[in-house]
Motif scaffolding. Structure first.
Motif, mmCIF file in Angstrom:
data_model
loop_
_atom_site.group_PDB
_atom_site.id
_atom_site.type_symbol
_atom_site.label_atom_id
_atom_site.label_comp_id
_atom_site.label_asym_id
_atom_site.label_seq_id
_atom_site.Cartn_x
_atom_site.Cartn_y
_atom_site.Cartn_z
ATOM 1 N N THR A 1 0.817 -1.214 0.000
ATOM 2 C CA THR A 1 0.000 0.000 0.000
ATOM 3 C C THR A 1 0.849 1.261 0.000
ATOM 4 O OG1 THR A 1 -0.149 0.153 2.427
ATOM 5 C CG2 THR A 1 -1.796 -1.206 1.306
ATOM 6 N N GLY A 2 2.087 1.167 0.473
ATOM 7 C CA GLY A 2 2.958 2.344 0.516
ATOM 8 C C GLY A 2 4.072 2.301 -0.509
ATOM 9 N N THR A 3 3.966 1.386 -1.487
ATOM 10 C CA THR A 3 5.013 1.203 -2.488
ATOM 11 C C THR A 3 4.563 1.765 -3.829
ATOM 12 O OG1 THR A 3 5.807 -0.790 -1.356
ATOM 13 C CG2 THR A 3 6.452 -0.506 -3.655
ATOM 14 N N PHE A 4 5.418 2.594 -4.433
ATOM 15 C CA PHE A 4 5.104 3.233 -5.710
ATOM 16 C C PHE A 4 6.340 3.152 -6.608
ATOM 17 C CE2 PHE A 4 2.761 5.099 -2.255
ATOM 18 C CZ PHE A 4 1.458 5.076 -2.716
ATOM 19 N N GLY A 5 6.163 2.568 -7.781
ATOM 20 C CA GLY A 5 7.293 2.409 -8.679
ATOM 21 C C GLY A 5 8.393 1.536 -8.098
ATOM 22 N N GLY A 6 8.003 0.571 -7.253
ATOM 23 C CA GLY A 6 8.977 -0.337 -6.663
ATOM 24 C C GLY A 6 9.715 0.222 -5.464
ATOM 25 N N ARG A 7 9.373 1.430 -5.025
ATOM 26 C CA ARG A 7 10.041 2.052 -3.883
ATOM 27 C C ARG A 7 9.016 2.364 -2.792
ATOM 28 N NH1 ARG A 7 12.406 4.229 -8.437
ATOM 29 N NH2 ARG A 7 10.929 5.978 -8.466
ATOM 30 N N ILE A 8 9.432 2.167 -1.550
ATOM 31 C CA ILE A 8 8.542 2.409 -0.414
ATOM 32 C C ILE A 8 8.591 3.892 -0.046
ATOM 33 C CG2 ILE A 8 8.094 1.894 2.016
ATOM 34 C CD1 ILE A 8 9.340 -0.887 1.507
ATOM 35 N N HIS A 9 7.432 4.538 -0.057
ATOM 36 C CA HIS A 9 7.347 5.960 0.275
ATOM 37 C C HIS A 9 6.465 6.228 1.493
ATOM 38 C CE1 HIS A 9 9.537 7.520 -3.220
ATOM 39 N NE2 HIS A 9 8.945 6.562 -3.920
ATOM 40 N N GLY A 10 5.857 5.185 2.037
ATOM 41 C CA GLY A 10 5.033 5.365 3.216
ATOM 42 C C GLY A 10 5.048 4.108 4.065
ATOM 43 N N VAL A 11 5.150 4.268 5.380
ATOM 44 C CA VAL A 11 5.108 3.135 6.299
ATOM 45 C C VAL A 11 3.670 2.973 6.775
ATOM 46 C CG1 VAL A 11 5.973 2.147 8.443
ATOM 47 C CG2 VAL A 11 7.465 3.612 7.051
ATOM 48 N N PRO A 12 2.973 1.915 6.356
ATOM 49 C CA PRO A 12 1.572 1.720 6.767
ATOM 50 C C PRO A 12 1.520 1.241 8.217
ATOM 51 C CG PRO A 12 2.306 -0.138 5.443
ATOM 52 C CD PRO A 12 3.456 0.824 5.487
ATOM 53 N N PHE A 13 0.664 1.876 9.038
ATOM 54 C CA PHE A 13 0.675 1.464 10.444
ATOM 55 C C PHE A 13 -0.702 1.266 11.060
ATOM 56 C CE2 PHE A 13 0.475 6.038 10.592
ATOM 57 C CZ PHE A 13 -0.133 6.402 11.790
ATOM 58 N N LEU A 14 -1.745 1.890 10.555
ATOM 59 C CA LEU A 14 -3.103 1.646 11.050
ATOM 60 C C LEU A 14 -4.012 1.401 9.862
ATOM 61 C CD1 LEU A 14 -3.590 4.395 13.828
ATOM 62 C CD2 LEU A 14 -3.085 1.967 14.159
ATOM 63 N N GLN A 15 -4.935 0.442 9.988
ATOM 64 C CA GLN A 15 -5.828 0.112 8.883
ATOM 65 C C GLN A 15 -7.225 -0.173 9.417
ATOM 66 O OE1 GLN A 15 -4.184 -3.365 6.973
ATOM 67 N NE2 GLN A 15 -3.821 -4.411 8.910
ATOM 68 N N GLU A 16 -8.197 -0.032 8.515
ATOM 69 C CA GLU A 16 -9.592 -0.131 8.949
ATOM 70 C C GLU A 16 -10.401 -1.010 8.015
ATOM 71 O OE1 GLU A 16 -13.083 2.768 10.590
ATOM 72 O OE2 GLU A 16 -11.768 3.588 9.053
ATOM 73 N N PRO A 17 -10.818 -2.191 8.462
ATOM 74 C CA PRO A 17 -11.728 -2.992 7.645
ATOM 75 C C PRO A 17 -13.121 -2.384 7.637
ATOM 76 C CG PRO A 17 -11.394 -4.049 9.774
ATOM 77 C CD PRO A 17 -10.473 -2.856 9.734
ATOM 78 N N ARG A 18 -13.844 -2.625 6.572
ATOM 79 C CA ARG A 18 -15.263 -2.272 6.527
ATOM 80 C C ARG A 18 -16.060 -3.446 7.075
ATOM 81 N NH1 ARG A 18 -16.245 2.351 3.528
ATOM 82 N NH2 ARG A 18 -14.415 3.079 2.386
ATOM 83 N N VAL A 19 -17.001 -3.147 7.922
ATOM 84 C CA VAL A 19 -17.792 -4.178 8.584
ATOM 85 C C VAL A 19 -19.264 -3.791 8.530
ATOM 86 C CG1 VAL A 19 -15.919 -4.889 10.123
ATOM 87 C CG2 VAL A 19 -17.459 -3.039 10.835
ATOM 88 N N LEU A 20 -20.108 -4.703 8.980
ATOM 89 C CA LEU A 20 -21.533 -4.413 9.140
ATOM 90 C C LEU A 20 -21.800 -4.217 10.627
ATOM 91 C CD1 LEU A 20 -22.995 -7.222 6.827
ATOM 92 C CD2 LEU A 20 -22.666 -4.809 6.232
ATOM 93 N N ILE A 21 -22.286 -3.044 10.997
ATOM 94 C CA ILE A 21 -22.725 -2.813 12.369
ATOM 95 C C ILE A 21 -24.220 -3.130 12.396
ATOM 96 C CG2 ILE A 21 -22.848 -1.200 14.285
ATOM 97 C CD1 ILE A 21 -20.019 -1.629 13.430
ATOM 98 N N ALA A 22 -24.628 -4.050 13.256
ATOM 99 C CA ALA A 22 -26.005 -4.552 13.207
ATOM 100 C C ALA A 22 -26.686 -4.472 14.558
ATOM 101 C CB ALA A 22 -26.010 -6.004 12.715
ATOM 102 N N ASN A 23 -28.001 -4.314 14.505
ATOM 103 C CA ASN A 23 -28.864 -4.354 15.681
ATOM 104 C C ASN A 23 -29.052 -5.823 16.054
ATOM 105 O OD1 ASN A 23 -31.357 -4.595 17.228
ATOM 106 N ND2 ASN A 23 -31.743 -2.448 16.721
ATOM 107 N N ARG A 24 -28.468 -6.229 17.170
ATOM 108 C CA ARG A 24 -28.457 -7.648 17.523
ATOM 109 C C ARG A 24 -29.871 -8.197 17.739
ATOM 110 N NH1 ARG A 24 -23.953 -10.128 20.054
ATOM 111 N NH2 ARG A 24 -23.368 -8.089 20.906
ATOM 112 N N ALA A 25 -30.744 -7.414 18.374
ATOM 113 C CA ALA A 25 -32.107 -7.891 18.635
ATOM 114 C C ALA A 25 -32.855 -8.145 17.336
ATOM 115 C CB ALA A 25 -32.857 -6.877 19.503
ATOM 116 N N LYS A 26 -32.708 -7.243 16.360
ATOM 117 C CA LYS A 26 -33.394 -7.426 15.083
ATOM 118 C C LYS A 26 -32.844 -8.644 14.336
ATOM 119 C CE LYS A 26 -34.761 -2.585 14.386
ATOM 120 N NZ LYS A 26 -36.217 -2.859 14.457
#
Length: 439
Positions: free
Chosen positions: A142-167
């Motif tokens: 994710t931080g590599t461009f043209g074969g060179r590292i330009h950013g150190v990735p350190f935090l990431q966020e998955p997409r999830v479903l937040i759901a009403n448990r009772a429903k």
């Protein structure tokens, strides 16, 4: 709206300095030397621009800078506060003016133009072995461009479903887990069963529809952007790319299991309706759990479910990154600070502060991130399925997103245009935009 200039039009500080070097010495004004050079006998000063904004995250960032300064009196780090909504344009201006921060907090999908334009240092040879080995290759991509590292990735966020448990329980649908997620067809069926009376099965907050669409489409094999053998990129919108957009469109316009009114909302805007029972599920980023904990009415029972699975559970992410400006005169010292900042215990502190997942494998194993409370364990179970977002290294992506994809997807999801029209815009108009960046 970001409107980045085409490549080749930018005048960088290095270009200005090269031109200045050709001038007679008498033509150079005094006082133009880099103010960040080490004073005689004094400490180095590095400017670290952070985009932390949540209270716990701000606290963790400032504490870590203070700890570094106590331990390293010869290399002082100055904390500079930035902001996510303005960071791209602010960096563009500061790079061109030669006033960029030394250490830069950003997101990986914002780095491509800066990396290819030479504004960000190549970190490949600077990375300490510990840091290089702790973060998996799929994250380094994710931080590599043209074969060179330009950013150190350190935090990431998955997409999830937040759901009403009772429903969920009242509907009788199977409760998905990271080990046995719903397929997209099962998700559609579940949303239909959860729809009754004044309750919609799902609310899609798609004020910014592009990243959500592209990243979830990775689960069905969709990529949208395809790199040719000569290195250039073309846009395609094949059947695998269309599966997720068609699901959202049909839930809103055909099955009526998704609320039309939330299409123009941001994620936070949907929470009052979610708490009020108007939607049984809301696809959101993992960090929205913090807002739910803070804002949900007493006794509201919610849970985190994995996003649906296509041919795989994969989804694209654009992690938060740390970079070093090419003009920074003390790159090794800056990297030493990054290595300290992203040590496993500190990465855990940062992840907890932002309610996100660390990229570092040692930090990810920390018991604090694997508890059942607030469904932290569900998120960490998804870490292995996170991949580099398809648009990650595409030059011209911000313009394609703003001018082509955002209005096109918004109109398609609302039912104003059909799939053929959307495809024509994304592909034909989109490739015209990208061509200007690939000449």
């Amino acid at each position: 709206m970001r409107h980045d200039p085409p490549p080749g039009r930018r005048v960088t500080r290095r270009g200005l300095l090269a031109a200045a070097a050709a001038l007679p010495a008498a033509a150079l004004l005094p006082g133009c030397s880099d103010a960040r050079r080490r004073p005689a006998g004094g400490p180095v000063t590095l400017r670290f621009q952070s985009l932390a904004w949540q209270q716990d995250s701000l606290k963790a960032n400032r504490q870590l800078v203070a700890e570094w300064n106590r331990q390293h009196p010869d290399v002082r780090v100055q904390y500079v506060q930035g902001a996510w909504p303005t960071v791209h344009d602010q960096l563009l201006t500061s790079f061109e003016g030669g006033e960029a921060p030394d250490i830069i907090h950003d997101a990986s999908d914002d780095l491509a133009d800066f990396a290819y334009s030479g504004d960000l240092a190549d970190l490949t040879a600077l990375l300490p072995p510990r840091l290089k080995h702790d973060i998996p290759q799929r994250s380094w991509e994710t931080g590599t461009f043209g074969g060179r590292i330009h950013g150190v990735p350190f935090l990431q966020e998955p997409r999830v479903l937040i759901a009403n448990r009772a429903k969920l329980h009242r509907s009788g649908v199977r409760i998905p887990t990271p080990e046995h997620p719903w397929t997209w067809a099962e998700f559609e069926e579940a949303a239909q069963r959860l729809t009754h009376g004044t309750t919609y099965g799902v609310a899609w907050p798609l004020k910014e529809p592009v990243s959500a669409t592209l990243n979830l489409a990775l689960s069905t094999g969709g990529r949208i952007f395809h790199r040719r053998r000569d290195g250039t990129v073309e846009v395609r919108f094949d059947a695998v790319d269309q599966r997720v957009p068609r699901t959202i469109h049909d839930q809103v316009n055909v099955a009526r299991s998704a609320s039309r009114s939330t299409l123009g909302m941001g994620g936070s805007d949907t929470l009052p309706g979610f708490f009020a029972g108007r939607y049984a599920m809301v696809p959101l980023g993992f960090s929205y759990r913090q807002q739910i904990v803070q804002q949900a009415p007493k006794g509201f029972d919610w849970t985190v479910l994995p996003a649906p699975k296509g041919s795989a559970l994969d989804q694209g992410v654009s992690p938060q990154t740390l970079s070093i400006a090419e003009d920074c005169p003390y790159k090794e010292e800056a990297m030493a600070f990054i290595d300290f900042f992203l040590s496993p215990p500190n990465m855990v502190r940062l992840a907890l502060g932002d309610w996100l997942l660390p990229t570092g494998q040692e930090a990810l194993r920390d018991p604090a991130l694997r508890v059942a409370r607030y469904d932290w364990a569900t998120g960490t179970a998804l870490a292995d399925s996170l991949r580099s977002a398809p648009a990650q290294s595409v030059r011209g992506y911000p313009e394609w997103k703003d001018k082509i994809a955002t209005p096109g997807l918004q109109e398609y999801y609302s039912g104003a245009i059909g799939l053929d029209t959307l495809r024509k815009r994304l592909v034909e108009d989109g490739n015209l935009v990208l061509a200007r960046y690939q000449r």
